[in-house]
Design an enzyme around this catalytic site. Structure first.
Site, PDB file in Angstrom:
ATOM      1  N   ASP A 221      14.356  -7.633   2.950  1.00 58.08           N
ATOM      2  CA  ASP A 221      12.932  -7.663   2.607  1.00 58.08           C
ATOM      3  C   ASP A 221      12.167  -8.418   3.689  1.00 58.08           C
ATOM      4  O   ASP A 221      12.320  -9.628   3.840  1.00 58.08           O
ATOM      5  CB  ASP A 221      12.730  -8.327   1.245  1.00 58.08           C
ATOM      6  CG  ASP A 221      11.344  -8.091   0.681  1.00 58.08           C
ATOM      7  OD1 ASP A 221      10.495  -7.539   1.390  1.00 58.08           O
ATOM      8  OD2 ASP A 221      11.116  -8.463  -0.493  1.00 58.08           O
TER       9      ASP A 221
ATOM     10  N   SER B  52       8.176  -8.382   5.729  1.00 66.50           N
ATOM     11  CA  SER B  52       6.822  -7.842   5.729  1.00 66.50           C
ATOM     12  C   SER B  52       6.579  -6.921   6.912  1.00 66.50           C
ATOM     13  O   SER B  52       7.041  -7.176   8.034  1.00 66.50           O
ATOM     14  CB  SER B  52       5.816  -8.992   5.765  1.00 66.50           C
ATOM     15  OG  SER B  52       4.503  -8.498   5.953  1.00 66.50           O
ATOM     16  N   ALA B  53       5.805  -5.870   6.655  1.00 63.21           N
ATOM     17  CA  ALA B  53       5.381  -4.973   7.736  1.00 63.21           C
ATOM     18  C   ALA B  53       4.428  -5.662   8.703  1.00 63.21           C
ATOM     19  O   ALA B  53       4.174  -5.139   9.795  1.00 63.21           O
ATOM     20  CB  ALA B  53       4.718  -3.730   7.145  1.00 63.21           C
ATOM     21  N   ASP B  54       3.906  -6.843   8.322  1.00 63.87           N
ATOM     22  CA  ASP B  54       3.033  -7.588   9.236  1.00 63.87           C
ATOM     23  C   ASP B  54       3.740  -7.824  10.572  1.00 63.87           C
ATOM     24  O   ASP B  54       3.126  -7.736  11.645  1.00 63.87           O
ATOM     25  CB  ASP B  54       2.660  -8.954   8.648  1.00 63.87           C
ATOM     26  CG  ASP B  54       1.813  -8.851   7.390  1.00 63.87           C
ATOM     27  OD1 ASP B  54       1.424  -7.733   7.012  1.00 63.87           O
ATOM     28  OD2 ASP B  54       1.538  -9.908   6.790  1.00 63.87           O
TER      29      ASP B  54
ATOM     30  N   VAL C  88      -2.616  -7.489   5.906  1.00 62.83           N
ATOM     31  CA  VAL C  88      -2.668  -7.963   7.289  1.00 62.83           C
ATOM     32  C   VAL C  88      -2.222  -6.858   8.240  1.00 62.83           C
ATOM     33  O   VAL C  88      -2.862  -6.605   9.269  1.00 62.83           O
ATOM     34  CB  VAL C  88      -1.785  -9.211   7.462  1.00 62.83           C
ATOM     35  CG1 VAL C  88      -1.591  -9.542   8.940  1.00 62.83           C
ATOM     36  CG2 VAL C  88      -2.401 -10.398   6.735  1.00 62.83           C
TER      37      VAL C  88
ATOM     38  N   LYS D  18       3.094 -17.636   4.799  1.00 61.79           N
ATOM     39  CA  LYS D  18       3.101 -18.219   3.461  1.00 61.79           C
ATOM     40  C   LYS D  18       4.392 -19.008   3.254  1.00 61.79           C
ATOM     41  O   LYS D  18       5.478 -18.521   3.562  1.00 61.79           O
ATOM     42  CB  LYS D  18       2.921 -17.125   2.415  1.00 61.79           C
ATOM     43  CG  LYS D  18       1.564 -16.432   2.523  1.00 61.79           C
ATOM     44  CD  LYS D  18       1.410 -15.339   1.500  1.00 61.79           C
ATOM     45  CE  LYS D  18       0.025 -14.684   1.601  1.00 61.79           C
ATOM     46  NZ  LYS D  18      -0.155 -13.906   2.837  1.00 61.79           N
TER      47      LYS D  18
ATOM     48  N   GLU E  82      -9.512  -8.978   6.383  1.00 60.29           N
ATOM     49  CA  GLU E  82      -8.774  -8.126   5.441  1.00 60.29           C
ATOM     50  C   GLU E  82      -9.490  -8.075   4.093  1.00 60.29           C
ATOM     51  O   GLU E  82     -10.324  -8.932   3.783  1.00 60.29           O
ATOM     52  CB  GLU E  82      -7.360  -8.664   5.254  1.00 60.29           C
ATOM     53  CG  GLU E  82      -7.318 -10.051   4.644  1.00 60.29           C
ATOM     54  CD  GLU E  82      -5.956 -10.428   4.115  1.00 60.29           C
ATOM     55  OE1 GLU E  82      -5.499  -9.762   3.179  1.00 60.29           O
ATOM     56  OE2 GLU E  82      -5.362 -11.401   4.623  1.00 60.29           O
TER      57      GLU E  82
ATOM     58  N   LYS F 232      -3.090  -1.631  -2.953  1.00 60.86           N
ATOM     59  CA  LYS F 232      -2.783  -2.542  -1.854  1.00 60.86           C
ATOM     60  C   LYS F 232      -2.187  -1.703  -0.729  1.00 60.86           C
ATOM     61  O   LYS F 232      -1.101  -1.127  -0.871  1.00 60.86           O
ATOM     62  CB  LYS F 232      -1.806  -3.615  -2.324  1.00 60.86           C
ATOM     63  CG  LYS F 232      -1.514  -4.689  -1.298  1.00 60.86           C
ATOM     64  CD  LYS F 232      -0.601  -5.755  -1.905  1.00 60.86           C
ATOM     65  CE  LYS F 232      -0.301  -6.869  -0.913  1.00 60.86           C
ATOM     66  NZ  LYS F 232       0.578  -7.918  -1.508  1.00 60.86           N
TER      67      LYS F 232
END
Length: 310
Positions: free
Chosen positions: A145, A147-149, A113, A166, A32, A93
């Site tokens: 909320d 992540s799109a990961d 990611v 994380k 990335e 980003k």
């Protein structure tokens, strides 16, 4: 005089080294660029980006750092392009949803990611090394909320080597979501899920593998079974003697979460805010750990790519 307005091209551009590796069937590892533009401070970011690529080469594979330069997606940024994304101001980003608009506007962008996984898979690259995944954020039951990961990996057939998610996230909820989404998670020589800065997040794993060859065999089995599925997460923990001191980690995290609430930081700003707080509060120790994480993951990803190619 006739003026011809040519439409911009939105296809993927390949760096010379990656193009040759694709042609020759050599192993490739996707990397990335968000860690370069947004995850590490200048000027360390460019040096570390080059070290990450060197770690992949040292394992016998070809690094393919992915990013967007002037609206063109590039798989295998050359050193000038990598330097540009590391030093330029205003680099966007880019998650998956951002890619088409950024291309249309001719933007410079660093891929997350999620975006790196999607672009790598489109380019036929099956292994990707990163530091830590995004996941379900704390208080997600109120904010939704996430992540799109996670959803990207649910539909993207790629192996992602990481040090877990994380630790600033809700690790337990993230593992539950990965299970629901059908994303396979295996520990590399461990049955405990790592916590990014720390070796053990406190959560068990169902599966563990002992070698890159076993991971390559799992990827081959998935192809041969023909069962539609998503990503394979390879959780690669730091050795205990290389982790951030757990007590320091817990204090820093608690203080950072309190600062988030006080300052009203939300959305995309949460992760960079907390990582910057860790860097400041630990006097750079978290940055050193972060660098060790990505270098170890890059080396392991390279070995997996070599095993898969064999």
């Amino acid at each position: 005089m006739v003026i011809v307005n040519e439409s911009p091209r939105f296809d993927i551009q390949y760096g010379a080294e990656v193009a040759a590796a694709r042609r020759d069937g050599r192993p490739i590892v996707a990397l990335e660029s968000t860690i370069v533009s947004h995850g590490l401070p200048r000027p360390d970011n460019l040096r570390v980006a080059r070290e990450i690529e060197s770690a992949v080469r040292g394992a016998g594979a070809v690094p393919a750092t992915i990013g967007m330069v002037g609206g063109r997606l590039v798989v295998g940024l050359d050193d000038a392009q990598l330097s540009h994304l590391a030093t330029a101001d205003g680099v966007a980003k880019l998650s998956v949803r951002d890619l088409p608009v950024a291309a249309a506007l001719g933007a410079d962008g660093a891929t997350t990611v999620a975006a790196t996984s999607a672009v790598a898979a489109a380019a036929g690259i099956g292994v990707f090394a990163t530091g830590g995944l995004g996941g379900v954020h704390r208080e997600a039951s109120q904010t939704f909320d996430e992540s799109a990961d996670l959803t990207t990996l649910a539909r993207t057939p790629i192996a992602v080597v990481c040090a877990g998610v994380k630790s600033i996230l809700d690790v337990g909820a993230t593992l539950e979501r990965l299970e629901t989404l059908g994303v396979t998670v295996v520990g590399y020589r461990t049955r405990r899920f790592p916590g990014f800065f720390i070796t053990d997040s406190g959560f068990d794993l169902d599966w563990s593998v002992e070698s890159p060859e076993q991971i390559a065999a799992a990827l081959r089995a998935r192809r041969e079974q023909g069962v539609q599925g998503g990503g394979l997460i390879v959780a690669n923990p730091l050795p205990v003697d290389e982790q951030l001191d757990p007590a320091l980690h817990d204090r820093t995290l608690a203080d950072g979460l309190a600062m988030l609430a006080r300052d009203g930081v939300t959305g995309k700003a949460v992760t960079p805010f907390l990582l910057a707080h860790f860097h400041s509060a630990t006097e750079g120790r978290s940055l050193a750990v972060n660098v060790r994480i990505i270098l170890r993951n890059a080396e392991l990803a390279g070995r997996i790519a070599v095993a898969a190619a064999a």
